[in-house]
Design a protein around this motif. Structure first.
Motif, mmCIF file in Angstrom:
data_model
loop_
_atom_site.group_PDB
_atom_site.id
_atom_site.type_symbol
_atom_site.label_atom_id
_atom_site.label_comp_id
_atom_site.label_asym_id
_atom_site.label_seq_id
_atom_site.Cartn_x
_atom_site.Cartn_y
_atom_site.Cartn_z
ATOM 1 N N VAL A 195 0.836 -1.204 0.000
ATOM 2 C CA VAL A 195 0.000 0.000 0.000
ATOM 3 C C VAL A 195 0.869 1.253 0.000
ATOM 4 C CG1 VAL A 195 -1.731 1.285 1.292
ATOM 5 C CG2 VAL A 195 -1.907 -1.195 1.122
ATOM 6 N N SER A 196 1.949 1.235 0.784
ATOM 7 C CA SER A 196 2.830 2.410 0.827
ATOM 8 C C SER A 196 3.530 2.616 -0.511
ATOM 9 C CB SER A 196 3.853 2.243 1.947
ATOM 10 O OG SER A 196 4.716 1.146 1.692
ATOM 11 N N LEU A 197 3.901 1.535 -1.187
ATOM 12 C CA LEU A 197 4.527 1.673 -2.501
ATOM 13 C C LEU A 197 3.549 2.263 -3.515
ATOM 14 C CD1 LEU A 197 6.549 -1.663 -2.781
ATOM 15 C CD2 LEU A 197 7.417 0.611 -2.258
ATOM 16 N N LEU A 198 2.301 1.842 -3.454
ATOM 17 C CA LEU A 198 1.300 2.393 -4.360
ATOM 18 C C LEU A 198 1.033 3.870 -4.058
ATOM 19 C CD1 LEU A 198 -1.208 -0.602 -4.492
ATOM 20 C CD2 LEU A 198 0.280 0.185 -6.325
ATOM 21 N N PHE A 199 1.043 4.222 -2.777
ATOM 22 C CA PHE A 199 0.897 5.629 -2.415
ATOM 23 C C PHE A 199 2.070 6.449 -2.947
ATOM 24 C CE2 PHE A 199 -2.329 4.753 0.984
ATOM 25 C CZ PHE A 199 -3.237 5.705 0.560
ATOM 26 N N MET A 200 3.280 5.907 -2.821
ATOM 27 C CA MET A 200 4.451 6.614 -3.335
ATOM 28 C C MET A 200 4.370 6.764 -4.845
ATOM 29 S SD MET A 200 7.480 4.916 -1.019
ATOM 30 C CE MET A 200 8.734 5.781 -1.946
ATOM 31 N N ALA A 201 3.910 5.703 -5.536
ATOM 32 C CA ALA A 201 3.778 5.787 -6.985
ATOM 33 C C ALA A 201 2.695 6.768 -7.401
ATOM 34 C CB ALA A 201 3.467 4.398 -7.555
ATOM 35 N N SER A 202 1.683 6.941 -6.551
ATOM 36 C CA SER A 202 0.576 7.825 -6.890
ATOM 37 C C SER A 202 0.831 9.275 -6.513
ATOM 38 C CB SER A 202 -0.702 7.337 -6.198
ATOM 39 O OG SER A 202 -1.778 8.197 -6.446
ATOM 40 N N ILE A 203 1.566 9.505 -5.408
ATOM 41 C CA ILE A 203 1.725 10.872 -4.893
ATOM 42 C C ILE A 203 3.151 11.379 -5.027
ATOM 43 C CG2 ILE A 203 1.474 12.310 -2.836
ATOM 44 C CD1 ILE A 203 -0.701 10.380 -1.883
ATOM 45 N N VAL A 204 4.108 10.576 -4.562
ATOM 46 C CA VAL A 204 5.497 11.038 -4.520
ATOM 47 C C VAL A 204 6.112 11.079 -5.911
ATOM 48 C CG1 VAL A 204 7.779 10.614 -3.536
ATOM 49 C CG2 VAL A 204 5.717 10.156 -2.174
ATOM 50 N N LEU A 205 5.881 10.046 -6.715
ATOM 51 C CA LEU A 205 6.513 9.985 -8.039
ATOM 52 C C LEU A 205 6.140 11.161 -8.934
ATOM 53 C CD1 LEU A 205 8.359 8.380 -9.896
ATOM 54 C CD2 LEU A 205 6.380 7.031 -10.617
ATOM 55 N N PRO A 206 4.876 11.588 -9.021
ATOM 56 C CA PRO A 206 4.572 12.768 -9.852
ATOM 57 C C PRO A 206 5.263 14.037 -9.373
ATOM 58 C CG PRO A 206 2.583 11.519 -9.425
ATOM 59 C CD PRO A 206 3.642 10.943 -8.550
ATOM 60 N N ILE A 207 5.506 14.167 -8.058
ATOM 61 C CA ILE A 207 6.180 15.364 -7.539
ATOM 62 C C ILE A 207 7.639 15.401 -7.981
ATOM 63 C CG2 ILE A 207 6.858 16.558 -5.416
ATOM 64 C CD1 ILE A 207 4.375 15.452 -4.095
ATOM 65 N N MET A 208 8.267 14.233 -8.109
ATOM 66 C CA MET A 208 9.676 14.169 -8.479
ATOM 67 C C MET A 208 9.910 14.408 -9.961
ATOM 68 S SD MET A 208 10.607 10.801 -6.188
ATOM 69 C CE MET A 208 12.277 10.726 -6.816
ATOM 70 N N LEU A 209 8.868 14.369 -10.773
ATOM 71 C CA LEU A 209 9.024 14.552 -12.216
ATOM 72 C C LEU A 209 9.115 16.033 -12.558
ATOM 73 C CD1 LEU A 209 6.420 11.931 -13.493
ATOM 74 C CD2 LEU A 209 8.911 11.678 -13.382
ATOM 75 N N PRO A 210 9.727 16.362 -13.698
ATOM 76 C CA PRO A 210 9.781 17.771 -14.124
ATOM 77 C C PRO A 210 8.390 18.334 -14.368
ATOM 78 C CG PRO A 210 11.352 16.433 -15.346
ATOM 79 C CD PRO A 210 10.499 15.475 -14.574
ATOM 80 N N ALA A 211 8.283 19.636 -14.360
ATOM 81 C CA ALA A 211 6.999 20.300 -14.557
ATOM 82 C C ALA A 211 6.445 19.975 -15.947
ATOM 83 C CB ALA A 211 7.162 21.813 -14.399
ATOM 84 N N GLY A 212 5.170 19.643 -15.990
ATOM 85 C CA GLY A 212 4.525 19.313 -17.249
ATOM 86 C C GLY A 212 4.632 17.863 -17.659
ATOM 87 N N MET A 213 5.380 17.045 -16.925
ATOM 88 C CA MET A 213 5.565 15.637 -17.261
ATOM 89 C C MET A 213 4.749 14.789 -16.303
ATOM 90 S SD MET A 213 9.099 13.435 -17.503
ATOM 91 C CE MET A 213 9.067 11.710 -17.978
ATOM 92 N N THR A 214 3.966 13.881 -16.835
ATOM 93 C CA THR A 214 3.121 13.008 -16.018
ATOM 94 C C THR A 214 3.309 11.556 -16.444
ATOM 95 O OG1 THR A 214 1.246 13.291 -17.542
ATOM 96 C CG2 THR A 214 1.378 14.792 -15.648
ATOM 97 N N ILE A 215 2.992 10.661 -15.548
ATOM 98 C CA ILE A 215 3.030 9.225 -15.816
ATOM 99 C C ILE A 215 1.635 8.671 -15.610
ATOM 100 C CG2 ILE A 215 4.009 7.007 -15.130
ATOM 101 C CD1 ILE A 215 6.513 8.354 -14.285
ATOM 102 N N ASP A 216 1.192 7.852 -16.533
ATOM 103 C CA ASP A 216 -0.133 7.279 -16.466
ATOM 104 C C ASP A 216 -0.294 6.460 -15.186
ATOM 105 O OD1 ASP A 216 -2.663 6.691 -18.229
ATOM 106 O OD2 ASP A 216 -2.076 4.789 -17.337
ATOM 107 N N SER A 217 -1.505 6.483 -14.634
ATOM 108 C CA SER A 217 -1.759 5.767 -13.380
ATOM 109 C C SER A 217 -1.564 4.264 -13.532
ATOM 110 C CB SER A 217 -3.176 6.070 -12.899
ATOM 111 O OG SER A 217 -4.139 5.700 -13.879
ATOM 112 N N LEU A 218 -1.913 3.698 -14.692
ATOM 113 C CA LEU A 218 -1.708 2.274 -14.911
ATOM 114 C C LEU A 218 -0.226 1.926 -14.906
ATOM 115 C CD1 LEU A 218 -3.070 -0.458 -15.589
ATOM 116 C CD2 LEU A 218 -2.729 0.099 -18.000
ATOM 117 N N LEU A 219 0.589 2.778 -15.520
ATOM 118 C CA LEU A 219 2.026 2.545 -15.528
ATOM 119 C C LEU A 219 2.612 2.670 -14.133
ATOM 120 C CD1 LEU A 219 4.634 2.031 -17.092
ATOM 121 C CD2 LEU A 219 4.753 4.491 -17.558
ATOM 122 N N ARG A 220 2.132 3.634 -13.349
ATOM 123 C CA ARG A 220 2.619 3.788 -11.979
ATOM 124 C C ARG A 220 2.287 2.558 -11.143
ATOM 125 N NH1 ARG A 220 0.116 9.382 -10.185
ATOM 126 N NH2 ARG A 220 -1.294 8.948 -11.913
ATOM 127 N N ALA A 221 1.066 2.054 -11.271
ATOM 128 C CA ALA A 221 0.700 0.856 -10.531
ATOM 129 C C ALA A 221 1.518 -0.345 -11.001
ATOM 130 C CB ALA A 221 -0.792 0.578 -10.701
#
Length: 365
Positions: free
Chosen positions: A207-233
């Motif tokens: 659960v914590s890894l999924l939270f990190m993939a959902s919340i923390v990972l988008p913050i670490m990316l450059p501005a304007g760059m996103t990762i699809d939720s399916l790919l994050r999971a």
């Protein structure tokens, strides 16, 4: 003094008398306590079976009825499953395009059956899996060949569960092999990195890894760059499965006698050839049962992807229960979903038992 010789033929050996305590009847009614326990158990089973038959068959509401009929009935509301079957299996995927996830599920089932035989464990099978899964993802998303584009937020149900399970296990197994080899290797850097990744991931809940993939990972990316939720999971599930598979494989590597490696080197094989042709195949054969257990756990762990906004099979069933036009038949819905999970996991378990029996016969020869 006269001696007489017996002319009787030797008698065949007689079987030992059968122990009556080994019979089923003696185990069930051999004592007063056993008889009472047996009678009480049978009475409970018959009573439960009678109530189950009344609820599931006699008093049940079958497909074709409306929601009001289910509210007045005292039995199971199978009409709800008949009405919401597509929503449970495919989520909110557009109804007119649901042939696409159906084709993807059919491909995964067909490739699974094809890959069961060890004769098909070849490089071309792996390539076919990779190409087929990439084509399946493209088919699900659309936007090519005139297909309507469907974002991953609209995916759901059984296709999401199968895609995440297959991709996470398919990518996690080779990554787990590399981590296991790195942990047992002689290179300090590779061993340090492997141990760090394995212990870090195993020390965190999924659960914590999924939270990190959902919340923390988008913050670490450059501005304007996103990762699809399916790919994050998928990334979170892959890393999680790789860490657990690595420890299972490491146990198999430790069970291989050192003489196997010494004999391989005596034949002039390089380290990679020795590992790929001699050591690793034997290690994987010894850990079929724990590998299967890890795969089953990962298949069930896909139900946690609701955290990142994806609707798997279980989440789609929960969403279907929110329709106000119908009652909330939780038991019927969860029984249907549980039967799908059970068929997948039980089939995988029986297949692993077949593999163990097959390789055990080869070792006995």
């Amino acid at each position: 003094m006269s001696l007489t010789l017996s002319t009787d033929a030797p008698q065949p050996a007689r079987q030992a008398p059968r122990d009556r305590r080994d019979t089923v009847w003696h185990r069930l009614f051999g004592s007063l306590f056993s008889a009472l326990a047996t009678v009480a158990t049978l009475a409970l089973v018959l009573a439960a079976a009678g109530r189950l038959i009344n609820w599931a068959v006699i008093d049940a509401v079958w497909p074709g009825a409306a929601g009001d009929v289910c509210r007045q009935a005292s039995g199971a509301c199978w009409a709800f499953l008949g009405e919401k079957m597509r929503q449970i299996l495919f989520g909110i995927y557009p109804p007119g395009e649901q042939w696409r996830p159906t084709a993807v599920c059919g491909f995964i089932l067909a490739m699974t059956v094809y890959s069961l035989s060890p004769r098909h464990w070849r490089l071309r099978t792996a390539v076919l899996w990779i190409v087929g899964m990439a084509a399946g993802l493209a088919l699900m998303q659309g936007g090519v060949f005139g297909l309507a584009r469907v974002p991953t937020a609209s995916w759901g149900g059984l296709p999401v569960t199968l895609l995440l399970a297959v991709c996470s296990l398919g990518a996690g197994l080779p990554l787990g092999v590399l981590l296991a080899l790195g942990r047992r290797g002689s290179l300090p850097t590779a061993r340090f990195i492997s141990v760090g990744i394995i212990e870090l991931i195993r020390g965190l809940p999924l659960v914590s890894l999924l939270f990190m993939a959902s919340i923390v990972l988008p913050i670490m990316l450059p501005a304007g760059m996103t990762i699809d939720s399916l790919l994050r999971a998928g990334i979170a599930l892959t890393v999680f499965s790789a860490a657990y598979l690595a420890e299972v494989i490491r146990g198999g590597l430790q069970a291989i006698p050192p003489g196997q490696a010494e004999a391989s080197r005596a034949l002039g094989l390089s380290w990679w050839q020795m590992t790929r042709l001699v050591v690793l195949p034997q290690a994987l054969r010894k850990v079929i049962a724990p590998l299967t257990n890890t795969a089953i756990v990962m298949i069930k762990n896909t139900s946690l992807v609701l955290i990142v906004g994806l609707f798997d099979l279980l989440s789609a069933g929960r969403a279907a229960l929110t329709d106000p036009a119908w009652p909330t038949p939780y038991v019927e819905t969860y029984l249907f979903i549980a039967s799908i999970y059970f068929c997948i996991c039980f089939g995988l378990s029986r297949y692993s038992m077949w593999l163990e029996h097959r390789y055990k016969k080869g070792e006995l020869r």
